[in-house]
Design a protein around this motif. Structure first.
Motif, PDB file in Angstrom:
ATOM      1  N   THR A  90      42.130  30.055  47.280  1.00 12.47           N
ATOM      2  CA  THR A  90      40.771  29.939  46.743  1.00 12.47           C
ATOM      3  C   THR A  90      39.977  31.157  47.153  1.00 12.47           C
ATOM      4  O   THR A  90      40.066  31.601  48.302  1.00 12.47           O
ATOM      5  CB  THR A  90      40.084  28.670  47.277  1.00 12.47           C
ATOM      6  N   LEU A  91      39.215  31.705  46.234  1.00 14.78           N
ATOM      7  CA  LEU A  91      38.337  32.832  46.541  1.00 14.78           C
ATOM      8  C   LEU A  91      36.896  32.394  46.360  1.00 14.78           C
ATOM      9  O   LEU A  91      36.509  31.919  45.283  1.00 14.78           O
ATOM     10  CB  LEU A  91      38.646  34.029  45.635  1.00 14.78           C
ATOM     11  N   GLY A 109      48.534  31.987  40.840  1.00 17.18           N
ATOM     12  CA  GLY A 109      47.261  31.386  40.462  1.00 17.18           C
ATOM     13  C   GLY A 109      46.204  31.575  41.538  1.00 17.18           C
ATOM     14  O   GLY A 109      46.506  31.500  42.731  1.00 17.18           O
ATOM     15  N   LEU A 110      45.001  31.863  41.100  1.00 20.21           N
ATOM     16  CA  LEU A 110      43.861  31.970  42.014  1.00 20.21           C
ATOM     17  C   LEU A 110      42.797  30.972  41.577  1.00 20.21           C
ATOM     18  O   LEU A 110      42.510  30.840  40.384  1.00 20.21           O
ATOM     19  CB  LEU A 110      43.270  33.389  41.991  1.00 20.21           C
ATOM     20  N   HIS A 111      42.212  30.304  42.550  1.00 19.33           N
ATOM     21  CA  HIS A 111      41.119  29.370  42.269  1.00 19.33           C
ATOM     22  C   HIS A 111      39.814  30.034  42.709  1.00 19.33           C
ATOM     23  O   HIS A 111      39.648  30.356  43.879  1.00 19.33           O
ATOM     24  CB  HIS A 111      41.329  28.060  43.030  1.00 19.33           C
ATOM     25  N   HIS A 112      38.905  30.259  41.745  1.00 21.83           N
ATOM     26  CA  HIS A 112      37.662  30.967  42.041  1.00 21.83           C
ATOM     27  C   HIS A 112      36.490  29.995  42.159  1.00 21.83           C
ATOM     28  O   HIS A 112      36.335  29.090  41.339  1.00 21.83           O
ATOM     29  CB  HIS A 112      37.336  31.975  40.937  1.00 21.83           C
ATOM     30  N   ARG A 129      35.371  37.945  40.283  1.00 22.67           N
ATOM     31  CA  ARG A 129      36.453  37.186  39.653  1.00 22.67           C
ATOM     32  C   ARG A 129      37.395  38.144  38.898  1.00 22.67           C
ATOM     33  O   ARG A 129      38.619  38.085  39.034  1.00 22.67           O
ATOM     34  CB  ARG A 129      35.878  36.146  38.689  1.00 22.67           C
ATOM     35  N   ILE A 130      36.811  39.042  38.125  1.00 24.72           N
ATOM     36  CA  ILE A 130      37.608  40.011  37.358  1.00 24.72           C
ATOM     37  C   ILE A 130      38.333  40.968  38.303  1.00 24.72           C
ATOM     38  O   ILE A 130      39.511  41.292  38.104  1.00 24.72           O
ATOM     39  CB  ILE A 130      36.703  40.789  36.395  1.00 24.72           C
ATOM     40  N   LEU A 190      44.199  27.802  50.989  1.00 24.45           N
ATOM     41  CA  LEU A 190      43.586  28.787  51.875  1.00 24.45           C
ATOM     42  C   LEU A 190      42.430  29.457  51.154  1.00 24.45           C
ATOM     43  O   LEU A 190      42.515  29.733  49.960  1.00 24.45           O
ATOM     44  CB  LEU A 190      44.632  29.830  52.260  1.00 24.45           C
ATOM     45  N   THR A 191      41.326  29.742  51.876  1.00 22.71           N
ATOM     46  CA  THR A 191      40.162  30.363  51.251  1.00 22.71           C
ATOM     47  C   THR A 191      39.961  31.777  51.764  1.00 22.71           C
ATOM     48  O   THR A 191      40.026  32.039  52.965  1.00 22.71           O
ATOM     49  CB  THR A 191      38.877  29.547  51.520  1.00 22.71           C
TER      50      THR A 191
END
Length: 205
Positions: free
Chosen positions: A4-5, A28-31, A13-14, A63-64
């Motif tokens: 997670t970001l 995969g990234l979770h924003h 995000r970009i 994890l963040t």
């Protein structure tokens, strides 16, 4: 495990999706984008804001990685990775003075404290020269990222030329990373946080 970001600007995000496509295609990234957190933190982080940030991180999947330098210490206390930690570790491993450029006053204290802690951990006393570029921040907020990067690079060139013992340049905020490409011709390393931090975070998954 999910990464997670936590961002305080949509532009990140970009930035991180583009980095992900190059470094770890398919990952995969979770924003989470919360501009309001930085707006509030610029006036000081009180207990209410601290608790809100902690809850966000504790309830986020996996994890963040916190991509906001101002929120970094509070996010780290809640178990997140600070975006600037890998960069500050890298700076501490290089010889010479360090020029640390930043564009938000709320960034100065957490960035300088972390850099000094990494220098102490590396047992390498070194002068750190903070370079405030606060006047350029409205360009980033207005979405004028190229003008923002050009302005940062120009100011850094001017100051760096006056520091003969300079060994590295640190761009304290993730938003400043674009200036690194404009300074590639310098004879010293210019460190930006996004790629170093994403590599560090992915290595922990």
């Amino acid at each position: 495990m999910t990464l997670t970001l936590l961002h305080t600007a949509e532009a990140h995000r970009i930035t991180f999706d583009t980095l992900r496509d190059r470094i770890a295609p398919g990952r995969g990234l979770h924003h989470i984008v919360r501009k309001d957190l930085l707006d509030r933190a610029r006036h000081g982080i009180n207990d209410v804001l601290r608790s809100e940030i902690a809850t966000l991180i504790e309830t986020a999947p996996g994890l963040t990685l916190c991509t906001c330098t101002t929120l970094g210490p509070v996010a780290a206390d809640a178990g997140a990775i600070r975006i600037d930690q890998p960069m500050m570790q890298a700076a501490a491993a290089l010889p010479g003075d360090i020029l640390m450029a930043y564009c938000l006053e709320s960034t100065l204290a957490p960035s300088l404290s972390l850099l000094e802690a990494e220098l102490a951990r590396a047992d390498r006393p070194a002068p750190v020269h903070p370079l405030p570029l606060n006047a350029l921040w409205p360009l980033f907020e207005a979405g004028e990222t190229q003008a923002f990067a050009i302005g940062i690079a120009a100011e850094i060139r001017h100051v760096a030329a006056q520091l003969p013992g300079l060994g590295s340049i640190v761009l304290a905020q993730a938003s400043m990373a674009g200036a690194a490409d404009l300074l590639r011709d310098l004879s010293i390393p210019v460190l930006a946080s996004p790629e170093l931090a994403l590599c560090a975070a992915l290595s922990r998954l």
